[in-house]
Design an enzyme around this catalytic site. Structure first.
Site, short mmCIF file in Angstrom:
data_model
loop_
_atom_site.label_atom_id
_atom_site.label_comp_id
_atom_site.label_asym_id
_atom_site.label_seq_id
_atom_site.Cartn_x
_atom_site.Cartn_y
_atom_site.Cartn_z
N HIS A 94 -106.50 -40.66 88.47
CA HIS A 94 -105.29 -39.92 88.86
C HIS A 94 -104.27 -40.82 89.56
CE1 HIS A 94 -102.94 -36.48 89.11
NE2 HIS A 94 -103.61 -35.72 89.96
N ASP A 98 -101.10 -38.80 85.36
CA ASP A 98 -100.82 -37.48 85.93
C ASP A 98 -101.56 -36.41 85.15
OD1 ASP A 98 -99.14 -38.65 87.81
OD2 ASP A 98 -97.37 -38.46 86.51
#
Length: 453
Positions: free
Chosen positions: A424, A428
């Site tokens: 992450h 995204d």
């Protein structure tokens, strides 16, 4: 070599010794003792005979003998590997043939086999079992032979006759007498039944009581096995991935009806033309390459040293393969330019090399994305863990018939859960979900790959 030494000592070639005895006596000869060559004066000149020439012709020097015993060293490792652990397949005194594996060196990424350079007998092992070695470290000493001698057959047991025959009984022996010619009568069976006892009344002997006393009530045991270097490296890398990456997983499900129907229709033609079976893995590999081109961030990686993002223009997909020695992850290079047949052929070749433990380190380096297929073991659902330094991994699971809603109706379809674990820090949630949906659409309708939709 001996001929050159004789030529220097005699100041003429060795062939001159083969001339007539008259000419040979008029020139200096040599005296051979071990490896030393000493000129002989005129007063000490013996007569040259054919036996001396034969001994000179077939004389064996110590250099030739030293070539019969060789020391085998550890082969050179790849740049990313510095050392490994030795696991011996042979022992001192074993006979080996040429190219027979003597030991295996387990490194961080693969096992390197060390074959025998020639047939012979192992004289010494220079490294203990499980010892660490580096490239060029001496491993074992081998005494060469023309061919590996066959193992000696077990000696046949021959019954040896008794050294002394049994002495016949003497006439004075009271036990000796005339041989009876009439069979003695059998005693009548008693009409009374034999005395019986219940099992509970029978007491065990002292020996059986002692044996039962030494046996524990419930046998609980354990054994320890040393963790090999590859498993240690896998554990280290996975723990580093947990500590470094901000891992998050997204899920989806894939309707396998169309791809299953396509495989059923064309598997025979595919096998006839390419000599390969058409599986589901090639569809997911091709769909992943298609989705990686659409979402290049998933194919990128964060360089923690320079704090830069590296976007790759090529796609190398690592495919997890299970072997008897553990899980290995060979790499398919330039998948974006492959078709289904190329993918199936490459997977088959790498899988065969993995099962034979012939994968090189170069076969497992440099993957940009990983596909793990837990469905072959019956997995229903799971979250894969990222393979560093990659940024994402796709987890495939088992295909099971489930009721699903199709156009307002409930139908039974072959369904598969898929999971995408991603870093992450770089990817995204929107990119991860779109990437997984791209794979879903390409697998559910393979025409998407042809039409580039």
């Amino acid at each position: 070599m001996l001929s050159r030494c004789l030529t220097r000592a005699l100041r003429r070639p060795l062939t001159a010794l083969r001339r007539g005895p008259g000419e040979a006596q008029s020139r200096p000869l040599v005296e051979i003792s071990g490896c030393c060559i000493t000129p002989v004066t005129d007063s000490q000149k013996p007569r040259v005979s054919s036996s001396v020439l034969s001994q000179v012709r077939f004389y064996r020097t110590s250099l030739v003998y030293r070539q019969d015993v060789v020391t085998v060293n550890t082969p050179a490792f790849a740049e990313s590997v510095t050392e490994g652990d030795v696991r011996w397949e042979k022992a001192v005194g074993d006979t080996v043939s040429e190219d027979e594996v003597v030991c295996e060196i387990e490194t961080d990424k693969t096992s390197v086999q060390v074959p025998s350079p020639s047939a012979g007998v192992i004289e010494a092992l220079l490294v203990p079992d499980g010892g660490k070695v580096e490239g060029g470290t001496p491993l074992f000493v081998l005494k060469k032979s023309g061919a590996a001698p066959s193992k000696a057959k077990p000696a046949e047991t021959v019954a040896t006759p008794p050294t002394q025959a049994p002495k016949p009984p003497t006439p004075s022996d009271p036990s000796s007498g005339p041989i009876p010619t009439v069979i003695p009568p059998v005693p009548p069976v008693s009409a009374q039944p034999l005395e019986t006892k219940p099992v509970s009344a029978v007491k065990p002997s002292s020996a059986s009581v002692m044996a039962d006393a030494t046996q524990p009530a419930s046998a609980r045991s354990e054994h320890r096995v040393k963790m090999n270097r590859m498993r240690q490296r896998i554990a280290q890398r996975l723990k580093e991935a947990q500590n470094t990456c901000a891992m998050l997983t997204t899920f989806n499900e894939v309707d396998m009806s169309n791809i299953h129907q396509m495989r059923s229709m064309h598997k025979d033609s595919f096998l006839k033309k390419h000599g390969l079976k058409l599986g589901f893995m090639s569809a997911f590999v091709k769909a992943s390459a298609f989705a990686l081109q659409d979402q290049p961030a998933v194919n990128g990686v964060i360089d923690d040293t320079t704090k830069e993002i590296v976007y790759r223009d090529y796609i190398d997909i690592s495919v997890a393969v299970s072997t008897p020695r553990g899980l290995v992850v060979p790499v398919l290079r330039n998948v974006e330019s492959m078709n289904f047949a190329d993918i199936e052929r490459t997977i088959a070749e790498l899988g065969e090399k993995a099962r034979k433990n012939e994968l090189a380190i170069e076969d497992m380096d440099g993957g940009t994305f990983t596909i793990s297929n837990g469905g072959v073991f019956g997995s229903l659902f799971g979250t894969p863990i990222i393979n560093p330094p990659q940024s994402a991994i796709l987890g495939m699971h088992g295909i099971f018939d489930r009721p699903v809603a199709v156009s307002g109706k409930v139908e039974i379809r072959p369904m598969m859960y898929v999971a995408l674990t991603y870093d992450h820090r770089l990817i995204d949630g929107r990119e991860a979900v779109l990437f997984l949906r791209k794979i879903k659409s390409a697998v559910e309708d393979p025409r998407v790959l042809l039409l580039d939709l």
